[in-house]
Write a protein that holds these residues in place. Structure first.
Motif, PDB file in Angstrom:
ATOM      1  N   VAL A 171       2.222 -47.453 -14.139  1.00  0.00           N
ATOM      2  CA  VAL A 171       3.242 -48.191 -14.886  1.00  0.00           C
ATOM      3  C   VAL A 171       4.568 -47.861 -14.210  1.00  0.00           C
ATOM      4  N   GLY A 172       5.140 -48.857 -13.539  1.00  0.00           N
ATOM      5  CA  GLY A 172       6.318 -48.597 -12.718  1.00  0.00           C
ATOM      6  C   GLY A 172       5.937 -47.642 -11.605  1.00  0.00           C
ATOM      7  N   ARG A 217      -0.399 -42.799 -14.544  1.00  0.00           N
ATOM      8  CA  ARG A 217      -0.785 -42.313 -15.868  1.00  0.00           C
ATOM      9  C   ARG A 217      -2.263 -41.985 -15.916  1.00  0.00           C
ATOM     10  N   LYS A 246       3.238 -59.198 -23.177  1.00  0.00           N
ATOM     11  CA  LYS A 246       3.223 -57.773 -22.829  1.00  0.00           C
ATOM     12  C   LYS A 246       1.802 -57.231 -22.845  1.00  0.00           C
ATOM     13  N   THR A 299       8.386 -54.356 -15.507  1.00  0.00           N
ATOM     14  CA  THR A 299       7.802 -53.105 -15.026  1.00  0.00           C
ATOM     15  C   THR A 299       6.455 -53.395 -14.381  1.00  0.00           C
ATOM     16  N   PHE A 340       2.735 -53.129 -13.397  1.00  0.00           N
ATOM     17  CA  PHE A 340       1.577 -52.595 -14.103  1.00  0.00           C
ATOM     18  C   PHE A 340       0.339 -52.837 -13.240  1.00  0.00           C
ATOM     19  N   LEU A 382      -2.585 -48.992 -24.666  1.00  0.00           N
ATOM     20  CA  LEU A 382      -1.322 -48.448 -24.166  1.00  0.00           C
ATOM     21  C   LEU A 382      -0.527 -47.910 -25.343  1.00  0.00           C
ATOM     22  N   GLU A 386       2.626 -47.796 -25.558  1.00  0.00           N
ATOM     23  CA  GLU A 386       3.690 -48.778 -25.755  1.00  0.00           C
ATOM     24  C   GLU A 386       3.388 -49.990 -24.893  1.00  0.00           C
ATOM     25  N   VAL A 394       3.717 -52.992 -22.269  1.00  0.00           N
ATOM     26  CA  VAL A 394       4.439 -53.064 -20.993  1.00  0.00           C
ATOM     27  C   VAL A 394       4.718 -54.529 -20.673  1.00  0.00           C
ATOM     28  N   ASP A 395       5.979 -54.835 -20.387  1.00  0.00           N
ATOM     29  CA  ASP A 395       6.366 -56.175 -19.967  1.00  0.00           C
ATOM     30  C   ASP A 395       6.223 -56.239 -18.443  1.00  0.00           C
ATOM     31  N   PRO A 396       5.214 -56.945 -17.920  1.00  0.00           N
ATOM     32  CA  PRO A 396       4.971 -56.950 -16.469  1.00  0.00           C
ATOM     33  C   PRO A 396       6.045 -57.677 -15.672  1.00  0.00           C
TER      34      PRO A 396
END
Length: 195
Positions: free
Chosen positions: A98-99, A103, A41, A137, A139, A128, A130, A132-134
């Protein structure tokens, strides 16, 4: 007028969206991007800027209080303080998706500057909130000035990803035209596994 007020005024002009006559780049930056990952992540990324000689010399003239043609740690700290405040309004020329969400970068960590006597270097981290699992989602990161006053160039060889199973793939953002639709910024999309 003090050195600080001169630079604040100069940075203010730098960060404003320029009009047609002055929107072409006046500052050139070579950038690098290091994507940080843990357990597959994304946890953050670091950005490095190396400014062109001419702009570096202007900055050195403004912040070299003792006139020795080199910026001391104290002088570099003053530069970083002024720059961080000025760049905050422009998302540090760093754009993250992100998605489907764009941001804004409101703050950075570990912002510092170096001066080798020829070029000024900035480096900062964007953590980040939180991970992010690429694989789940999308990125991506773009390094550009929306006003096109600063030209930020990044070579693919200057991009590293902590996870060797992942890589950053460049793609023009045709939905985000700059400089009256003549220029389209590039975002680097994180791709993991085989694609």
């Amino acid at each position: 007028m003090t050195i600080r007020s001169v630079l604040v005024a100069a940075l203010g002009l730098l960060l404003l969206s320029a009009g047609p006559a002055s929107a072409h780049p006046h500052v050139w930056v070579e950038a690098s991007l290091d994507v940080e990952m843990e357990e597959g992540k994304v946890t953050g990324f670091a950005v490095t800027w190396l400014f062109d000689d001419f702009y570096s010399d202007m900055v050195r003239n403004d912040f070299d209080r003792d006139g020795d043609r080199a910026l001391s740690e104290e002088e570099l700290d003053a530069l970083v303080g002024v720059s961080a405040v000025a760049l905050m309004g422009s998302s540090f020329f760093t754009h993250m998706r992100v998605g489907d969400e764009q941001r804004r970068i409101a703050a950075v960590e570990e912002f510092y500057a170096e001066d080798d006597g020829v070029q000024i270097l900035y480096r900062f981290r964007v953590p980040l909130s939180e991970p992010v699992d690429p694989t789940e989602t999308e990125f991506s990161v773009g390094l550009f000035d929306e006003g096109y006053y600063v030209d930020i160039a990044i070579d693919d060889a200057q991009i590293t990803v902590a996870d060797q199973a992942c890589r950053m793939v460049p793609k023009e953002a045709l939905d985000q035209p700059l400089y009256y639709g003549i220029i389209y910024p590039t975002y680097y999309h994180l791709v993991c596994g085989t694609v």
